[in-house]
Design an enzyme around this catalytic site. Structure first.
Site, PDB file in Angstrom:
ATOM      1  N   HIS A  17       0.765  -1.223   0.255  1.00 31.85           N
ATOM      2  CA  HIS A  17       0.097  -0.050  -0.075  1.00 31.85           C
ATOM      3  C   HIS A  17       0.915   1.329   0.086  1.00 31.85           C
ATOM      4  CE1 HIS A  17      -4.050   1.749   1.779  1.00 31.85           C
ATOM      5  NE2 HIS A  17      -3.429   2.762   0.975  1.00 31.85           N
ATOM      6  N   HIS A  34       1.782   5.236  -2.096  1.00 31.50           N
ATOM      7  CA  HIS A  34       1.214   6.026  -3.074  1.00 31.50           C
ATOM      8  C   HIS A  34       2.277   6.631  -3.729  1.00 31.50           C
ATOM      9  CE1 HIS A  34      -3.043   6.209  -1.860  1.00 31.50           C
ATOM     10  NE2 HIS A  34      -2.362   5.775  -0.741  1.00 31.50           N
ATOM     11  N   LEU A  35       2.417   6.317  -4.961  1.00 30.83           N
ATOM     12  CA  LEU A  35       3.599   6.984  -5.747  1.00 30.83           C
ATOM     13  C   LEU A  35       3.480   8.357  -6.547  1.00 30.83           C
ATOM     14  CD1 LEU A  35       5.278   3.756  -7.207  1.00 30.83           C
ATOM     15  CD2 LEU A  35       5.911   4.938  -5.171  1.00 30.83           C
ATOM     16  N   ARG A  36       2.279   8.957  -6.396  1.00 30.55           N
ATOM     17  CA  ARG A  36       1.702  10.184  -6.845  1.00 30.55           C
ATOM     18  C   ARG A  36       2.073  10.503  -8.544  1.00 30.55           C
ATOM     19  NH1 ARG A  36      -1.515  10.135  -3.033  1.00 30.55           N
ATOM     20  NH2 ARG A  36      -0.892  11.226  -1.093  1.00 30.55           N
ATOM     21  N   HIS A  67     -11.159   0.232   0.250  1.00 25.74           N
ATOM     22  CA  HIS A  67     -11.071   1.294   0.959  1.00 25.74           C
ATOM     23  C   HIS A  67     -12.344   1.542   1.835  1.00 25.74           C
ATOM     24  CE1 HIS A  67     -10.656   6.292   1.411  1.00 25.74           C
ATOM     25  NE2 HIS A  67     -11.435   5.878   2.323  1.00 25.74           N
ATOM     26  N   ASP A  84       0.952   2.755   3.941  1.00 26.27           N
ATOM     27  CA  ASP A  84       0.170   3.685   3.421  1.00 26.27           C
ATOM     28  C   ASP A  84       0.787   4.982   3.109  1.00 26.27           C
ATOM     29  OD1 ASP A  84      -3.236   5.221   4.172  1.00 26.27           O
ATOM     30  OD2 ASP A  84      -2.071   5.033   2.375  1.00 26.27           O
ATOM     31  N   HIS A 143       2.920  14.324   0.923  1.00 24.15           N
ATOM     32  CA  HIS A 143       1.906  15.502   0.772  1.00 24.15           C
ATOM     33  C   HIS A 143       2.826  16.616   0.649  1.00 24.15           C
ATOM     34  CE1 HIS A 143      -1.834  13.787   0.787  1.00 24.15           C
ATOM     35  NE2 HIS A 143      -1.724  13.163   1.865  1.00 24.15           N
TER      36      HIS A 143
END
Lengths: 439, 317
Positions: A60, A62-64, A181, A307, A311
């Protein structure tokens, strides 16, 4: 080229192996694992006092990329993964545009294989619905052929039970697990932290625990009825854990994960509106953490994942209700897990590695999470120093984003060497005098 | 030393007494036409939420203190260009404003502003979190008529969940020794009020029974459409303060309301205009406690006009 990882504590949950021994990597393949000392060695890494494990797996992340390359890219994210001890990660589909078509899957696989990347395997998770809009099932078969290993409604939880059932039925047919989710938006809308005593004092709209639990229960029931393999992401409440326990008891093909922030922090850490503690789902209470510890011990919780949610700082330096949810985690998860679970005796070292490597690999049918020679495309080995005392400094991480609640915390234990084929990361805490070049 | 006034929750009883005493003193001097300490500072009135009454009150307070006010409201382009709050605050800092009075729809926004501003920040209302000067105005009003807040039973009636006035008042009154009650429907009460200093009642009559003070909260327009309560009639029948219901309170109980009043909803005319009501006194006292707040934050008056100022003064929360 024969590289020997010598005299380490070999922890391979796939074989229930916990023994002091040696691991031999020949060229880029795992050649042997055991207590016999191989001969004709080129390099020796002295792993005395260290753990030798299958390369860690984070399902899990996030590579954006595409869309938010200012926060993270496939290059920086995979470098962060390698530094964190991971050799395989799964990237989530809530990019911009979302990962709902095969060409974007190809793009991700190509980028992650580029020489500047971290050298880890990236297994993409596709969007369950087109555009993650929750209306139309995405081209899951085509995406599977392109290389996704699961499908998810990450960040845009499917509210319609009808759509979720149809999505699960499709995933059964195409043979993909669903990573769900679980959030009821009608209950959580506008909320920014746990609905509890702290939110009442701070005057912040709370997210009731029912928002998570209702959807966990719904998705588990749908999994039971359709036979679709379900992996519940980011569990945070004792009620959700209880639902999952029941679902497993009833025979539903359900697994679940927790992230470190949920077993370390409570709603009280929000303090004076500190956005480092704005998590999804929100940080709960000590009661939830206590039950989570029990659930980790008995195996109700299968996986520990980060996760990893990068940001940009201009977004986190905002009023609490306006700030984004989530924290980076790839480079702190091993240290935090060892400090707060393993060293406190909550789970054994072998179980720790099972939750960080073997089990996620099994759930997502990845060729990873094992030290059995020949079972992984290249050697995937992580060396952990369980007793290394260090302070987590987010400013020294590879991730582009620095939104971490663990910044400045003293941790005990960290990953120091990562092999994926060859050596892809060596930490300064693995001192040079442990390495001997024999030829 | 300069300091912020962000919440009542962080003040101790001594500091509250200090502010109330200052407010009382300023009131005496203004009403008697006497000299007031003049503070030659420039204060930005940063209102991200519309408010006429609070802004006028702060402007009056600044005026009586010889301070200059500069207004920024959310309807003017200055606050609307998509700038982050941090950048807005930094801009005002480097435009050499000495202090900020700030109202914002997000709880905690003034606290964030205080991190970047470098001078005193006064919270004029942030989301549902706090409205410190309103609580001070209410406390001054109560004290003028009752002598002391200690031992009084105060019932805060209405939509407590969404009310910053309820929170600030509860903290202040409890810190000064009052017995605080929250009265309202379950759906408009915080789900877990354990850390808030009040006992929860859902029945109006038992909630205000023998209360020395009733603070009626405004029922906002949004509550009428967001599904949290039934009709206005239903709410009024159960929670409206009127002559009949006032019989349950202590004789001569004080009736407060932070304004603006929804006549016919939380109060009827007889209650709003009757003998128990001290609502107009609250408004007037608002000016004096805001003078106190401004003075208290800057701590000492500075008679010299424009002394070059550097941002090295330490600011206390």
């Amino acid at each position: 080229m024969r590289t020997l990882l010598k005299n380490g504590r070999i922890l391979d949950p796939s074989q229930d192996l916990d023994v002091i021994g040696h691991v031999l990597i020949e060229d880029d393949q795992l050649a042997s694992v055991g207590t016999d000392l191989p001969d004709d060695i080129d390099d020796v890494y002295d792993c005395t006092g260290l753990w030798i494990c299958p390369g860690l797996v984070d399902p899990h992340v996030h590579l954006r990329e595409p869309g938010r390359e200012d926060e993270e890219t496939i290059i920086s994210g995979t470098q962060a993964a390698a530094a964190g001890g991971f050799t395989t990660i799964c990237c989530m589909p809530n990019t911009s545009p979302p990962l709902d078509n095969p060409s974007l899957v190809d793009f991700i696989l190509d980028r992650s294989a580029s020489p500047e990347a971290g050298g880890v395997f990236v297994a993409p998770v596709g969007a369950l619905t087109v555009g993650l809009r929750g209306e139309q099932i995405a081209d899951l078969a085509a995406m599977k052929r392109a290389g996704i290993v699961a499908a998810s409604d990450e960040e845009f939880p499917i509210q319609s039970s009808f759509i979720m059932q149809k999505a699960m039925e499709t995933c059964v047919q195409v043979d993909l697990p669903v990573m769900a989710h679980c959030e009821d938006l009608s209950l959580s809308e506008g909320g920014s932290m746990n609905e509890g005593a702290m939110s009442a004092v701070l005057g912040l709209k709370g997210i009731p625990r029912g928002a998570e639990e209702i959807m966990v229960m719904r998705n588990c029931l749908l999994s039971l009825h359709t036979g679709c393999q379900l992996h519940v992401m980011r569990v945070s409440t004792w009620g959700a854990i209880e639902m999952i326990r029941q679902a497993k008891y009833l025979g539903a093909p359900v697994t679940c994960e927790v992230s470190p922030q949920h077993f370390v922090f409570t709603e009280e850490h929000v303090g004076e509106f500190d956005t480092h503690y704005k998590a999804m789902p929100p940080l709960r209470t000590q009661v939830d953490i206590d039950i989570m510890m029990q659930a980790l011990q008995e195996g109700t919780i299968d996986v520990i994942s980060s996760d990893h949610s990068p940001h940009a700082s201009h977004k986190t330096q905002a009023p609490f209700a306006d700030a984004p949810f989530g924290q980076v985690g790839l480079e702190s998860i091993v240290g935090v897990t060892l400090s707060y679970l393993t060293h406190r005796g909550i789970i054994s070292p072998l179980e720790t590695i099972r939750k960080l490597s073997t089990k996620p690999a099994q759930i997502l049918r990845l060729d990873a999470g094992t030290l059995k020679p020949g079972e992984t495309p290249v050697a995937q080995v992580t060396v952990i120093d369980p007793d290394c005392e260090w302070t987590f400094d987010v400013n020294k991480t590879f991730s582009r984003s620095k939104n971490s609640p663990f910044h400045g915390m003293r941790l005990r234990g960290r990953s120091v060497l990562t092999f994926c084929g060859g050596e892809i990361y060596r930490d300064r805490h693995f001192s040079d005098d442990r390495i001997t070049m024999l030829t | 030393m300069e300091r912020n006034l962000l919440s009542i929750r962080h003040l101790d009883a001594e500091q509250i007494e200090e502010l109330l005493t200052l407010g009382h003193d300023f009131k005496q001097r203004v009403l008697a036409g006497k000299e007031i300490a003049r503070i030659s500072k420039v204060v930005g009135q940063l209102f991200f939420e519309n408010s006429t009454r609070t802004r006028v009150s702060f402007e009056q307070a600044a005026h009586y203190l010889g301070m200059k006010s500069v207004n920024f409201s959310s309807t003017s382009s200055s606050l609307n260009k998509g700038e982050t709050l941090k950048d807005t605050i930094l801009t005002l800092r480097y435009e050499r404003l000495d202090g900020l009075v700030m109202r914002h729809p997000a709880s905690g926004a003034p606290a964030l502003a205080a991190k970047y501003f470098g001078g005193p920040v006064i919270n004029a209302g942030d989301g549902r979190h706090e409205h410190p000067t309103q609580a001070l105005a209410d406390a001054l009003t109560i004290r003028e008529r009752r002598g002391s807040i200690e031992g009084l039973t105060v019932a805060i009636v209405g939509d407590v969940e969404h009310s910053r006035v309820a929170r600030s008042n509860a903290w202040l009154l409890a810190k000064l020794g009052a017995n605080v009650r929250f009265v309202g429907p379950r759906t408009l009460m915080p789900a877990h009020s354990g850390l808030l200093p009040g006992d929860v009642f859902h029945d109006l009559e038992s909630g205000i029974k023998d209360a020395d003070v009733i603070i009626a909260l405004r029922l906002q327009r949004e509550r009428m459409t967001d599904g949290l309560i039934g009709s206005i009639g239903e709410y009024a029948r159960q929670y409206q303060i009127n002559r009949d219901k006032l019989r349950y309170a202590a004789p001569g109980a004080l009736l407060l309301h932070p304004g603006p009043i929804n006549r016919g909803v939380e109060l009827d005319d007889a209650a709003a205009d009757g003998d128990n009501s001290v609502i107009t006194a609250q408004v007037e006292n608002g000016i004096f406690v805001r003078m106190a707040a401004l003075y208290w934050c800057f701590h000492e008056p500075d008679p010299e006009p424009t002394k070059p100022k550097t941002r090295t003064k330490k600011v206390k929360a």
